[in-house]
Design a protein around this motif. Structure first.
Motif, PDB file in Angstrom:
ATOM      1  N   ILE A 117       0.846  -1.208   0.000  1.00  0.00           N
ATOM      2  CA  ILE A 117       0.000   0.000   0.000  1.00  0.00           C
ATOM      3  C   ILE A 117       0.874   1.247   0.000  1.00  0.00           C
ATOM      4  N   THR A 118       1.974   1.222   0.744  1.00  0.00           N
ATOM      5  CA  THR A 118       2.889   2.381   0.759  1.00  0.00           C
ATOM      6  C   THR A 118       3.468   2.629  -0.634  1.00  0.00           C
ATOM      7  N   GLN A 119       3.897   1.536  -1.296  1.00  0.00           N
ATOM      8  CA  GLN A 119       4.438   1.682  -2.654  1.00  0.00           C
ATOM      9  C   GLN A 119       3.408   2.261  -3.612  1.00  0.00           C
ATOM     10  N   SER A 120       2.202   1.734  -3.575  1.00  0.00           N
ATOM     11  CA  SER A 120       1.177   2.193  -4.517  1.00  0.00           C
ATOM     12  C   SER A 120       0.708   3.606  -4.209  1.00  0.00           C
ATOM     13  N   THR A 121       0.829   4.020  -2.956  1.00  0.00           N
ATOM     14  CA  THR A 121       0.420   5.377  -2.575  1.00  0.00           C
ATOM     15  C   THR A 121       1.480   6.408  -2.967  1.00  0.00           C
ATOM     16  N   LEU A 122       2.740   6.083  -2.714  1.00  0.00           N
ATOM     17  CA  LEU A 122       3.811   7.046  -2.971  1.00  0.00           C
ATOM     18  C   LEU A 122       4.253   7.055  -4.432  1.00  0.00           C
ATOM     19  N   ILE A 123       4.138   5.911  -5.112  1.00  0.00           N
ATOM     20  CA  ILE A 123       4.582   5.833  -6.510  1.00  0.00           C
ATOM     21  C   ILE A 123       3.444   5.244  -7.350  1.00  0.00           C
ATOM     22  N   PRO A 124       2.364   6.002  -7.541  1.00  0.00           N
ATOM     23  CA  PRO A 124       1.164   5.449  -8.189  1.00  0.00           C
ATOM     24  C   PRO A 124       1.232   5.452  -9.717  1.00  0.00           C
ATOM     25  N   VAL A 125       2.293   4.918 -10.274  1.00  0.00           N
ATOM     26  CA  VAL A 125       2.422   4.795 -11.731  1.00  0.00           C
ATOM     27  C   VAL A 125       3.044   3.439 -12.051  1.00  0.00           C
ATOM     28  N   HIS A 126       2.827   2.977 -13.308  1.00  0.00           N
ATOM     29  CA  HIS A 126       3.393   1.716 -13.780  1.00  0.00           C
ATOM     30  C   HIS A 126       2.906   0.533 -12.932  1.00  0.00           C
ATOM     31  N   TRP A 127       1.609   0.229 -12.979  1.00  0.00           N
ATOM     32  CA  TRP A 127       1.096  -0.882 -12.175  1.00  0.00           C
ATOM     33  C   TRP A 127       1.787  -2.215 -12.500  1.00  0.00           C
ATOM     34  N   PRO A 128       2.191  -2.494 -13.753  1.00  0.00           N
ATOM     35  CA  PRO A 128       2.916  -3.763 -13.976  1.00  0.00           C
ATOM     36  C   PRO A 128       4.213  -3.837 -13.175  1.00  0.00           C
ATOM     37  N   LEU A 129       4.834  -2.674 -12.935  1.00  0.00           N
ATOM     38  CA  LEU A 129       6.066  -2.660 -12.142  1.00  0.00           C
ATOM     39  C   LEU A 129       5.767  -3.029 -10.693  1.00  0.00           C
TER      40      LEU A 129
ATOM     41  N   TYR B 216      -5.383   5.496 -10.900  1.00  0.00           N
ATOM     42  CA  TYR B 216      -4.691   6.780 -10.734  1.00  0.00           C
ATOM     43  C   TYR B 216      -4.007   7.175 -12.034  1.00  0.00           C
ATOM     44  N   GLU B 217      -3.394   6.189 -12.696  1.00  0.00           N
ATOM     45  CA  GLU B 217      -2.725   6.484 -13.970  1.00  0.00           C
ATOM     46  C   GLU B 217      -3.724   6.955 -15.017  1.00  0.00           C
ATOM     47  N   ARG B 218      -4.874   6.318 -15.085  1.00  0.00           N
ATOM     48  CA  ARG B 218      -5.892   6.739 -16.048  1.00  0.00           C
ATOM     49  C   ARG B 218      -6.330   8.173 -15.764  1.00  0.00           C
ATOM     50  N   LEU B 219      -6.536   8.467 -14.481  1.00  0.00           N
ATOM     51  CA  LEU B 219      -6.926   9.830 -14.109  1.00  0.00           C
ATOM     52  C   LEU B 219      -5.811  10.817 -14.439  1.00  0.00           C
ATOM     53  N   SER B 220      -4.558  10.436 -14.180  1.00  0.00           N
ATOM     54  CA  SER B 220      -3.422  11.316 -14.479  1.00  0.00           C
ATOM     55  C   SER B 220      -3.317  11.585 -15.979  1.00  0.00           C
ATOM     56  N   ALA B 221      -3.508  10.532 -16.792  1.00  0.00           N
ATOM     57  CA  ALA B 221      -3.431  10.705 -18.243  1.00  0.00           C
ATOM     58  C   ALA B 221      -4.534  11.638 -18.732  1.00  0.00           C
ATOM     59  N   ALA B 222      -5.754  11.430 -18.220  1.00  0.00           N
ATOM     60  CA  ALA B 222      -6.858  12.308 -18.626  1.00  0.00           C
ATOM     61  C   ALA B 222      -6.597  13.741 -18.190  1.00  0.00           C
ATOM     62  N   ASN B 223      -6.072  13.903 -16.973  1.00  0.00           N
ATOM     63  CA  ASN B 223      -5.767  15.241 -16.464  1.00  0.00           C
ATOM     64  C   ASN B 223      -4.652  15.896 -17.266  1.00  0.00           C
ATOM     65  N   PHE B 224      -3.640  15.095 -17.646  1.00  0.00           N
ATOM     66  CA  PHE B 224      -2.527  15.614 -18.448  1.00  0.00           C
ATOM     67  C   PHE B 224      -3.035  16.152 -19.786  1.00  0.00           C
ATOM     68  N   HIS B 225      -3.845  15.342 -20.489  1.00  0.00           N
ATOM     69  CA  HIS B 225      -4.321  15.756 -21.805  1.00  0.00           C
ATOM     70  C   HIS B 225      -5.298  16.927 -21.705  1.00  0.00           C
ATOM     71  N   ALA B 226      -6.114  16.954 -20.637  1.00  0.00           N
ATOM     72  CA  ALA B 226      -7.024  18.083 -20.453  1.00  0.00           C
ATOM     73  C   ALA B 226      -6.249  19.365 -20.199  1.00  0.00           C
ATOM     74  N   ASN B 227      -5.206  19.271 -19.366  1.00  0.00           N
ATOM     75  CA  ASN B 227      -4.376  20.450 -19.101  1.00  0.00           C
ATOM     76  C   ASN B 227      -3.592  20.874 -20.324  1.00  0.00           C
ATOM     77  N   ARG B 228      -3.166  19.898 -21.135  1.00  0.00           N
ATOM     78  CA  ARG B 228      -2.460  20.245 -22.358  1.00  0.00           C
ATOM     79  C   ARG B 228      -3.384  21.008 -23.315  1.00  0.00           C
ATOM     80  N   GLN B 229      -4.630  20.540 -23.444  1.00  0.00           N
ATOM     81  CA  GLN B 229      -5.590  21.237 -24.295  1.00  0.00           C
ATOM     82  C   GLN B 229      -5.887  22.631 -23.756  1.00  0.00           C
ATOM     83  N   LEU B 230      -6.005  22.720 -22.422  1.00  0.00           N
ATOM     84  CA  LEU B 230      -6.256  24.027 -21.801  1.00  0.00           C
ATOM     85  C   LEU B 230      -5.083  24.968 -22.028  1.00  0.00           C
ATOM     86  N   GLN B 231      -3.856  24.437 -21.899  1.00  0.00           N
ATOM     87  CA  GLN B 231      -2.666  25.260 -22.119  1.00  0.00           C
ATOM     88  C   GLN B 231      -2.557  25.689 -23.566  1.00  0.00           C
ATOM     89  N   ASP B 232      -2.886  24.763 -24.491  1.00  0.00           N
ATOM     90  CA  ASP B 232      -2.852  25.113 -25.918  1.00  0.00           C
ATOM     91  C   ASP B 232      -3.854  26.206 -26.228  1.00  0.00           C
TER      92      ASP B 232
END
Length: 424
Positions: free
Chosen positions: A135-147, A198-214
């Motif tokens: 749980i500590t690993q998944s909380t602090l480093i919430p990316v790359h679930w296969p890793l 979390y990764e799915r949410l991060s990806a959606a947030n990244f692309h939304a922010n990129r569109q907003l920045q553009d």
């Protein structure tokens, strides 16, 4: 250090994810170091005040090794990464597995060695320890679930694969091993699902922010196409009234001669395309010379040098641009096989500049200098650049002029004018 949640305009989501992972790995390793250091004095104190069990000493040595490995991981991460390169991901994955193994696998290894040394046939599965680590690993480093899954499988395979081969019982006698496996499965499943979502949410947030920045960048560019940057910055800061006096600027008016008659017999799209080509070329010249475009009115073009940022060479910059405008139009006439001529007027003096309107804002100039520059153009000669005596005084030592003589200018009376030729 760059904020992990900052989105660089040039990076991809994959690059951002690797940068985020590097930052979170540093954070997780610091947590691991503080966690081990907080227990180390207690372990040492217990060893010194008890019967000095050699296995307590081995536990202290194990924790010191874990501290050493985590410190090495921290050192490995203390560098600048190129997150666009694939080997950066491999590097981060290696550090993650090394750090995770030092915390979890070394603990399991200590339990195995202790059980073998003491002839204890049964191991304590320590579900709390498994859950805390995953749980500590998944909380602090919430990316790359296969890793995360790979890290978990290493521990599971060691515990349920290696220990039975060594003759050790991995589950309590009163608890089926399937029950223990199911508990560990759900711990891993919950952790990996949380990382995945979390990764799915991060990806959606990244692309939304990129569109907003553009969209923000496009809006910013549109605003800068209408207003000078310093004026746009003032408007964004909430200035309701923007007006400034400039004691010395040079204003240029240019007009395409007989363009109205040309437009009457030409399709509308051709007229617009032709004006767009000509004025776009003029815009490029203005930008190259650091001159502020004010507006176009039909086939007329107006620029000024010396504002909004004052400059000493305002007259020289306008003169250089005027000569290049005349040359550029001549090349257009040859390319388009159309009769094109320009009339340019220039005057130097004081102006008032500011922004007017609530909609379709415009940065404009007012004053006698503007009127005189307009008169220099309208009373000019086809293909010539006519300047007032005020502008002539600024340029007479650097350019060649042909005196045109006094002209009776409407609203101004008799004025001495000159035709700008070229540099000597």
């Amino acid at each position: 250090m760059q904020n992990a949640f900052h989105y660089s305009p040039t990076e991809t989501y994959r690059q951002w994810r690797h940068r985020f992972m590097a930052r979170r790995l540093r954070l997780a390793i610091r947590f691991g170091l503080f966690y081990l250091l907080s227990f180390l004095p207690l372990d040492i104190g217990h060893y010194l005040t008890s019967d000095r069990n050699p296995y307590d000493l081995y536990w202290i040595v194990t924790n010191l090794v874990r501290l050493l490995v985590l410190t090495g991981c921290w050192v490995l991460l203390d560098r600048q990464f190129d997150f666009a390169k694939r080997r950066t991901r491999a590097y981060l994955v290696s550090v993650f597995l090394l750090a995770s193994g030092s915390v979890g696998l070394l603990h399991r290894l200590f339990d195995t060695i202790q059980a073998l040394a003491l002839n204890q046939p049964q191991l304590d599965p320590d579900l709390f320890g498994w859950a805390l680590l995953f749980i500590t690993q998944s909380t602090l480093i919430p990316v790359h679930w296969p890793l995360h899954l790979a890290s978990q499988l290493v521990m599971v395979v060691f515990y349920f694969g290696v220990n039975p081969l060594l003759g050790l019982q991995v589950a309590p006698s009163d608890q089926p091993i399937a029950n223990l496996l199911l508990n560990i499965f759900w711990i891993c499943c919950i952790c990996n699902c949380s990382v995945y979502f979390y990764e799915r949410l991060s990806a959606a947030n990244f692309h939304a922010n990129r569109q907003l920045q553009d969209a923000k960048d496009r809006s910013e560019q549109l605003l800068l196409n209408i207003l000078p940057k310093s004026i746009a910055d003032k408007l964004k800061l909430g200035h309701s009234t923007i007006a400034e006096n400039f004691t010395e600027v040079t204003v240029l008016f240019a007009d395409l001669v007989d363009f109205t008659q040309l437009a009457d017999g030409t399709p509308a799209t051709e007229v617009v395309n032709l004006l767009n080509q000509v004025f776009s070329t003029f815009d490029q010249l203005a930008e190259r010379h650091g001159i502020e475009k004010i507006k176009t009115i039909g086939d007329a073009y107006m620029v000024v040098a010396g504002l909004p940022e004052p400059r000493d060479d305002h007259a020289g910059a306008i003169a250089a641009m005027a000569l290049e405008m005349r040359t550029a139009l001549a090349s257009f006439e040859h390319t388009l096989d159309r009769p094109l001529a320009i009339r340019i007027g220039i005057h130097t003096g004081p102006v008032v500049a500011g922004v007017i309107g609530l909609k379709k804002l415009a940065y404009d100039l007012w004053g006698d200098t503007v009127n005189t520059a307009s008169r220099m153009e309208s009373y000019g000669i086809h293909g010539e650049i006519q300047v007032s005596s005020d502008t002539y005084r600024w340029l007479k030592d650097r350019y060649r002029f042909q005196p045109r003589g006094p002209l009776d200018i409407k609203g101004k009376g008799t004025m001495m004018t000159y035709l700008l030729q070229d540099k000597p």
